[in-house]
Scaffold this active site. Structure first.
Site, PDB file in Angstrom:
ATOM      1  N   ASP A 214       5.420 -10.936  15.663  1.00 16.81           N
ATOM      2  CA  ASP A 214       4.552 -10.305  16.507  1.00 16.81           C
ATOM      3  C   ASP A 214       4.889  -8.781  16.309  1.00 16.81           C
ATOM      4  O   ASP A 214       5.990  -8.196  16.162  1.00 16.81           O
ATOM      5  CB  ASP A 214       5.282 -10.713  18.009  1.00 16.81           C
ATOM      6  CG  ASP A 214       4.481 -10.166  19.364  1.00 16.81           C
ATOM      7  OD1 ASP A 214       3.234 -10.464  19.296  1.00 16.81           O
ATOM      8  OD2 ASP A 214       5.138  -9.401  20.276  1.00 16.81           O
ATOM      9  N   GLU A 268       1.747  -9.787  12.441  1.00 18.47           N
ATOM     10  CA  GLU A 268       0.723  -9.334  13.314  1.00 18.47           C
ATOM     11  C   GLU A 268       0.538  -7.815  13.321  1.00 18.47           C
ATOM     12  O   GLU A 268       1.508  -6.997  13.486  1.00 18.47           O
ATOM     13  CB  GLU A 268       0.816  -9.423  14.789  1.00 18.47           C
ATOM     14  CG  GLU A 268      -0.324  -9.270  15.578  1.00 18.47           C
ATOM     15  CD  GLU A 268       0.044  -8.662  17.012  1.00 18.47           C
ATOM     16  OE1 GLU A 268      -0.969  -8.798  17.905  1.00 18.47           O
ATOM     17  OE2 GLU A 268       1.377  -8.339  17.280  1.00 18.47           O
TER      18      GLU A 268
END
Ligand code: NOJ
Length: 556
Positions: A214, A268
């Site tokens: 993330d 990401e």
């Protein structure tokens, strides 16, 4: 494992089709209206039959759910709303038995404000060493009443919150690039690094095949946390893409590589230039990263071709496989996006109420699916893409849960519209999302007309979106994934994307209103919509349609 894709020299993650499970909206096994691990375990046969190679589970850890689980309070346990650690272990084993790999979501930029470290930091007072694991700083202004710098949270509003000390006086501020319930961790602190290395081992020992990282571009911050200033250079911000972050991934890569099997990292990475992006994919860092360019691009042949070319060119020097993403749990469902007048996507202005012709959008979404599944590299399928689900644009304000809605003062309606629970059956109060007889209703209401989009309604319809995905994924697995990661554009009319790959494969997407001839001397194997015939009886490809064809006599 059984039923693995045919052996190729390339590791699986170079060409995988990865299905994203947003756990709370996928399938509810215990009847409380929230998706869970029991529900996901029940649906593994569905996923195997769909033909994907791997599953990415969005965070399933203990969390107060201030941001749908991206606020983690315990990285080594499962939130009770989703199940137990033992169930997660069973799920990993069962997925493997079905030939499906498992990727878990790692959230290293921030944790939850309920994480023991942050509680300790608050409880310990201004001088507590526990605060050094975060970014606590005194405020500016005569009384420290102003935030330490001018950074804005990605969710809107200042990226700082001031704490109230035990004696009731206002104290230092802490940094949170997302919601206040998500304090940023200080990656200069050795304990933070050690902790995440241990978390990697924890899940690797449990057999996971990889990690989705993330906010992979955000962990390191520029020394001194300087102001952004009035006219920031988007390629040089003090809170993203700071060089030190690469050292973190180099150390993680060593850990991963020491495990057997082909384990993988996918980052990401939202950054403005392809060059910045590619640096995360150097051979000793992450294996791949989500390429959001197609997701943001309009339905426009020239732009899409540029995106494909730019993507291939950016990945080639670092030897990483490209990836293709049309949607995820943060964006707007592309059936809706492609049915709008402006078909592009912009995270800072999702235009959530813009009208959409979803019939047109779905036709284009089918064409886009075949286009992306034909490209070299990996591809992501967000749950519900395979059903052609649209964005739900009319959720009542009082049901919206995404913190971006409140943080933006309601100007951004947030991401709930792409997170509505999946319809599995054409009947029943939750369309099969929860078990029959469940007392609770789904955590977000499903539109009444989603009965026609349910898995059961599409299952036996050869023309359904579901069967288009099944056929495409199967053909991709048997005939495309073993091909070299290259393509050659072929001559075509304006507004048409046409390319070949080896073994006689052709992919043609017609974005013009004029029907196009099939690539010469090829046989159609799959089309995203009905084909037509011209006056001479020759097959043509109508607008907003993709066709896969193979040269006659090409070996299968
Ligand atoms: C990206 C995730 O995809 C998103 O859902 C989340 O809100 C932010 N990172 C913060 O963790």
């Amino acid at each position: 494992m059984t039923e693995r894709a045919p052996r190729t020299a390339a590791p699986w993650w170079r060409h995988a089709a990865i299905y994203q499970i947003y756990v709370r909206s996928f399938a509810d096994g215990n009847g409380d209206g929230v998706g869970d691990l029991a529900g996901a375990r029940d649906r593994l046969p569905y996923l195997r039959e769909l033909g994907v190679d791997a599953l990415w589970f969005t965070p399933w850890y203990v969390s107060p759910m201030a941001d749908g689980g991206y606020d983690v309070a315990d990285y080594r346990d499962i939130d009770p709303v989703f199940g137990t650690l033992a169930e997660a272990e069973s799920l990993i084993t069962e997925a493997h038995a079905q030939g499906l790999r498992v990727i878990v979501d790692l959230v290293p930029n921030h944790c939850s404000d309920r994480h023991p470290w942050f509680r300790e930091a608050l409880a310990g007072g201004p001088q507590a060493p526990a605060r050094d694991r975060f970014w606590f700083m005194p405020g500016r202004g005569a009384h420290g009443e102003l935030p330490p710098n001018d950074w804005q949270s990605y969710f809107g509003g200042p990226a700082w919150t001031r704490v109230v000390e035990a004696d009731g006086t206002p104290g230092d501020w802490y940094l949170h690039m997302f919601a206040p319930q998500q304090p940023d961790l200080n990656w200069e602190h050795p304990a933070v690094r050690a902790e995440f290395e241990d978390i990697l081992h924890f899940w690797l020992r449990r057999g996971v095949d990889g990690f989705r990282i993330d906010v992979a571009h955000g962990l390191a911050k520029k020394p001194g946390l300087p102001d952004v200033g009035p006219a920031p250079d988007p390629t040089d911000l003090p809170y993203q893409d700071v060089d030190d972050v690469h050292e973190v991934y180099r150390s993680w890569r060593k850990i991963l590589d020491a495990y057997d099997g082909e384990r993988t990292f996918v980052g990401e990475v939202w950054l403005p230039t392809a060059e910045q992006f590619a640096r995360y994919l150097r051979p000793d860092e992450l294996h791949s990263a989500f390429n959001f360019e197609i997701l943001c691009a309009p339905w426009d042949a020239r732009v899409l071709r540029e995106v494909v070319e730019r993507t291939l060119a950016a990945h080639a020097p670092v030897g990483a496989p490209p990836t293709w993403v049309l949607a995820n749990h943060d964006t707007i469902r592309h059936v809706t996006r492609y049915g709008r007048e402006d078909t592009s996507f912009d995270m800072s202005d999702k235009r959530l109420l813009d009208p959409s012709d979803t019939g047109l959008g779905r036709r284009r979404a089918r064409a886009a699916a075949l286009l992306t599944l034909a490209l070299p590299g990996g591809v992501y399928v967000y749950q519900g893409d395979e059903l052609g689900l649209p964005e739900v644009q009319d959720l009542p304000d009082e049901l919206l849960q995404d913190p971006t809605f409140t943080r933006s003062g309601g100007t951004d309606r947030g991401r709930d519209g792409c997170r509505v629970p999946l319809p599995w059956t054409a009947e029943g109060p939750s369309l099969g999302f929860s078990p029959a007889g469940a007392a609770a209703t789904p955590w977000l209401p499903q539109p009444a007309d989603w009965d026609g989009l349910a898995v059961a309604a599409q299952q036996d319809d050869p023309d359904s979106v579901l069967n288009l995905y099944r056929t495409a994924l199967s053909l991709r697995r048997t005939r495309l994934t073993r091909l070299p990661e290259t393509l050659t554009w072929t001559e075509s009319a304006a507004d048409v994307l046409s390319f070949t790959r080896q073994d006689g494969f052709h992919c043609l997407t017609n974005l013009s209103p004029t029907p196009q001839p099939l690539p010469r001397d090829t046989e159609v194997v799959l089309a995203s919509g009905p084909l037509e015939e011209d006056a001479e009886g020759r097959v043509t490809v109508p607008g907003d349609t993709t066709v896969w064809s193979w040269e006659r006599g090409a070996t299968s």
